[in-house]
Design a protein around this motif. Structure first.
Motif, PDB file in Angstrom:
ATOM      1  N   ARG A   1       8.587  26.113 -43.096  1.00 43.74           N
ATOM      2  CA  ARG A   1       9.164  24.843 -42.702  1.00 43.74           C
ATOM      3  C   ARG A   1      10.554  25.118 -41.829  1.00 43.74           C
ATOM      4  N   THR A   2      10.736  24.720 -40.827  1.00 43.28           N
ATOM      5  CA  THR A   2      11.882  24.791 -40.180  1.00 43.28           C
ATOM      6  C   THR A   2      12.749  23.748 -40.536  1.00 43.28           C
ATOM      7  N   LEU A   3      13.950  24.294 -41.248  1.00 41.97           N
ATOM      8  CA  LEU A   3      15.054  23.287 -41.474  1.00 41.97           C
ATOM      9  C   LEU A   3      16.297  23.161 -40.210  1.00 41.97           C
ATOM     10  N   LEU A   4      16.349  22.027 -39.641  1.00 33.32           N
ATOM     11  CA  LEU A   4      17.260  21.958 -38.784  1.00 33.32           C
ATOM     12  C   LEU A   4      18.616  21.137 -39.351  1.00 33.32           C
ATOM     13  N   VAL A   5      19.665  21.682 -39.241  1.00 35.83           N
ATOM     14  CA  VAL A   5      20.837  20.912 -39.681  1.00 35.83           C
ATOM     15  C   VAL A   5      21.996  20.804 -38.538  1.00 35.83           C
ATOM     16  N   SER A   6      22.052  19.557 -38.395  1.00 39.67           N
ATOM     17  CA  SER A   6      22.993  19.207 -37.486  1.00 39.67           C
ATOM     18  C   SER A   6      24.235  18.457 -38.141  1.00 39.67           C
ATOM     19  N   LEU A   7      25.344  18.769 -37.470  1.00 41.15           N
ATOM     20  CA  LEU A   7      26.477  18.073 -37.817  1.00 41.15           C
ATOM     21  C   LEU A   7      26.965  17.143 -37.217  1.00 41.15           C
ATOM     22  N   SER A   8      27.426  15.928 -37.629  1.00 38.53           N
ATOM     23  CA  SER A   8      27.577  14.669 -36.913  1.00 38.53           C
ATOM     24  C   SER A   8      29.168  15.023 -36.723  1.00 38.53           C
TER      25      SER A   8
END
Length: 172
Positions: free
Chosen positions: A28-35
């Motif tokens: 599973r690809t975990l995409l983390v984005s920072l707001s």
């Protein structure tokens, strides 16, 4: 290209290809984005909080109905209770204590409130001796005898350093 006879079910090569396919499907690809907007908002609130809490002088609230007298010189205000006298009413830290006449006839309520303020100061500053400072705001139209009588009651409550609130002539 691999031949079909090598990839027969049960062969070792089939097993390797099948395990590669299983891994590809289970990863599973975990995409983390920072707001960034939320982070900037948080830092802005933090900066405002720090500026408010480390202000060098306390905030002064002039009681409604008081026109302070003017003065040429003054000093920086310290953290101390505010006693205000406006239109015949007496306030301690913006809380109504009653009319001046009633307070002068029966000063017990004022004495108890001043004692409570002194105890709170001593609790907040356990390593220091109580300086006995209080700020006094009075409308310029109040007679000096009334102000003197109130100051007498205040000094009986161990507040010996009474700072009169004035407006600087430079600020107008």
């Amino acid at each position: 290209m691999i031949g079909a006879d090598i990839l027969k079910p049960g062969s070792f090569q089939h097993h390797l290809v099948a395990s590669d396919h299983k891994k590809a499907h289970t990863k599973r690809t975990l995409l983390v984005s920072l707001s960034l907007t939320a982070m900037v908002d948080m830092f802005a609130v933090l900066v405002i909080f720090l500026l408010q809490s480390f202000s060098s002088s306390p905030e002064v609230i002039i009681t409604k109905g008081i026109e302070l007298p003017e003065a040429v010189s003054g000093s920086e205000m310290k953290d101390a209770p505010f006693l205000s006298l406006a239109k015949g009413q007496l306030f301690l830290n913006q809380e109504l204590l009653g009319s001046v006449g009633d307070v002068l006839k029966k000063p017990n309520k004022l004495m108890v409130r001043l004692k409570t303020a002194r105890q709170k100061w001593q609790k907040d500053h356990p390593e220091k001796n109580f300086p006995g400072e209080i700020h006094f705001q009075a409308d310029r139209s109040i007679p000096s005898t009334t102000i003197g009588n109130i100051m007498g009651v205040v000094s009986q409550a161990h507040y010996y350093s009474i700072q009169l609130a004035v407006l600087s002539r430079d600020s107008q």
